[in-house]
Design a protein around this motif. Structure first.
Motif, PDB file in Angstrom:
ATOM      1  N   THR A 155      76.339  56.897  80.684  1.00 52.89           N
ATOM      2  CA  THR A 155      75.783  56.572  79.361  1.00 52.89           C
ATOM      3  C   THR A 155      74.380  57.130  79.160  1.00 52.89           C
ATOM      4  N   GLN A 213      72.940  61.964  76.732  1.00 49.26           N
ATOM      5  CA  GLN A 213      72.917  61.853  75.263  1.00 49.26           C
ATOM      6  C   GLN A 213      73.643  63.046  74.635  1.00 49.26           C
ATOM      7  N   LEU A 261      77.895  64.128  73.159  1.00 47.84           N
ATOM      8  CA  LEU A 261      79.156  63.540  72.724  1.00 47.84           C
ATOM      9  C   LEU A 261      80.202  63.496  73.837  1.00 47.84           C
ATOM     10  N   PRO A 290      73.257  61.162  70.612  1.00 43.78           N
ATOM     11  CA  PRO A 290      73.985  59.890  70.563  1.00 43.78           C
ATOM     12  C   PRO A 290      73.509  58.939  71.680  1.00 43.78           C
ATOM     13  N   TRP A 344      74.971  56.053  74.190  1.00 51.47           N
ATOM     14  CA  TRP A 344      76.175  55.460  74.741  1.00 51.47           C
ATOM     15  C   TRP A 344      75.853  54.153  75.469  1.00 51.47           C
ATOM     16  N   HIS A 359      80.835  52.469  74.070  1.00 51.47           N
ATOM     17  CA  HIS A 359      80.373  52.322  72.678  1.00 51.47           C
ATOM     18  C   HIS A 359      79.347  53.409  72.384  1.00 51.47           C
ATOM     19  N   ILE A 360      79.462  53.997  71.191  1.00 54.44           N
ATOM     20  CA  ILE A 360      78.549  55.070  70.795  1.00 54.44           C
ATOM     21  C   ILE A 360      77.851  54.719  69.489  1.00 54.44           C
ATOM     22  N   GLU A 361      76.579  55.040  69.427  1.00 56.55           N
ATOM     23  CA  GLU A 361      75.781  54.939  68.197  1.00 56.55           C
ATOM     24  C   GLU A 361      75.241  56.338  67.912  1.00 56.55           C
ATOM     25  N   VAL A 362      75.570  56.895  66.696  1.00 56.29           N
ATOM     26  CA  VAL A 362      75.128  58.247  66.374  1.00 56.29           C
ATOM     27  C   VAL A 362      75.165  58.458  64.852  1.00 56.29           C
TER      28      VAL A 362
END
Length: 351
Positions: free
Chosen positions: A253, A256, A258, A277, A279, A306-309
């Motif tokens: 994670t 950074q 994809l 992103p 993770w 889980h991804i935030e982007v």
């Protein structure tokens, strides 16, 4: 007038001579019976075999090896279909199980070879073995004996999932008994010479693997018995693997991107991301460890990243914030290294 007296004297003499003859015959018979008993108890083939078994029963393995006919050369091993590289590590007191209730069942002669069958209790298991014995010269007026066929046998042991095990409580390491030494493979059989008769119980109790064990009764001279022991992972080992897998995924994670390199999860998008992103692992896998031949494996297990982007559309330039769970599966292999440590490799996508 003296004739009757002379007759009586002659009759008495004949009686006395007859009595003496009978006594002589009885004495000779008793002497013969005594000699026969002494021969059977102390000087015969059965007595020779019993003395050998008494040495095993009292743990005198080194003395038992010096009994005539016990030691064996590699040519005889090969002729008996026993691996000529068989280790002698178990021919010692520490590897012997209790041997009691020794009783000679029969003794039969076939030319110069005597077959002596003995019953016994070996480690709590009843058994019987027939030994081949032949005369080996004389010691004065008593015969010497030797085994015409060595009473040694062999156990070809395959221990899967562990390099360290115990035989009747005697600790053994694979490298100590394998002809290949430290280069021994985990699935390679380990041929080891053993005394007959004897019960040999193999157990495993290490930080990595455990097994209630398996027992084999060696009761046939110059025979090789194959035994396979599959171990199971300990709770401690599974816990360590769980921790290592979680650490691996957490390390993934930190990338950074994809598609984190060599990691079992990722996300494909057709548009452009605005920022790197972020993770995280929202659900760690519940790891199990299964035997895999001589090694171990981590079966495929479900987990969730889980991804935030933020993603900008190439079509209209709009920006969308993506907060998404990404299910994935994780598996792996575990190799036990020569020093006893474990090399854990977590599978990657497509592996």
């Amino acid at each position: 007038m003296k004739q009757p007296s002379t007759t009586r004297a002659r009759r008495r003499l004949r009686f006395d001579l007859t009595a003496l003859a009978v006594v002589g015959v009885l004495l000779i018979g008793a002497l013969g019976a005594s000699v026969s008993v002494l021969y059977t108890e102390f000087y015969g083939p059965s007595a020779f075999v019993t003395r050998y078994l008494d040495l095993l029963a009292t743990g005198r393995a080194a003395d038992a090896l010096h009994v005539p006919g016990v030691s064996i050369d590699r040519t005889v091993l090969e002729e008996s279909d026993i691996d000529e590289t068989a280790s002698e590590a178990l021919l010692r007191e520490a590897a012997l199980a209790p041997l009691t209730e020794i009783d000679v069942v029969s003794e039969e002669a076939d030319g110069e070879i005597f077959s002596v069958t003995v019953a016994y209790l070996a480690g709590g298991h009843r058994g019987s073995t027939t030994f081949q014995v032949q005369q080996d010269g004389w010691a004065g007026v008593t015969p010497n004996w030797r085994f015409a066929q060595s009473p040694l046998a062999a156990v070809s042991l395959s221990v899967l999932g562990a390099d360290r095990f115990a035989v009747n409580g005697f600790e053994v390491h694979r490298a100590q008994v394998s002809a290949a030494g430290v280069a021994a493979e985990g699935a390679d059989p380990l041929p080891m010479l053993v005394f007959t008769p004897g019960l040999y119980s193999v157990t495993v109790d290490t930080a990595i693997a455990t097994s209630p064990g398996v027992s084999v009764l060696a009761d046939s001279p110059l025979a090789q018995t194959s035994v396979e022991l599959q171990t199971e992972p300990t709770e401690e080992f599974v816990s360590v693997v769980q921790t290592r897998v979680e650490e691996f995924l957490t390390e993934c994670t930190t990338q950074q991107v994809l598609q984190p390199t060599a990691c079992p999860f990722g996300l494909e998008v057709r548009n452009r991301i605005l920022d790197p992103p972020v993770w995280s692992i929202s659900q760690q896998p519940e790891v199990t460890v299964h035997p895999d031949g001589a090694q171990w494996k981590i079966p495929p297990t479900e987990a969730v990243a889980h991804i935030e982007v933020d993603i900008r559309s190439l079509f209209d330039g709009s920006v969308e914030h993506v907060s998404e769970d990404v299910p994935f599966r994780v598996d792996g292999t575990i190799t036990i290294l020569p020093d006893g440590s474990a090399s854990i490799r977590v599978g990657s996508p497509g592996a």
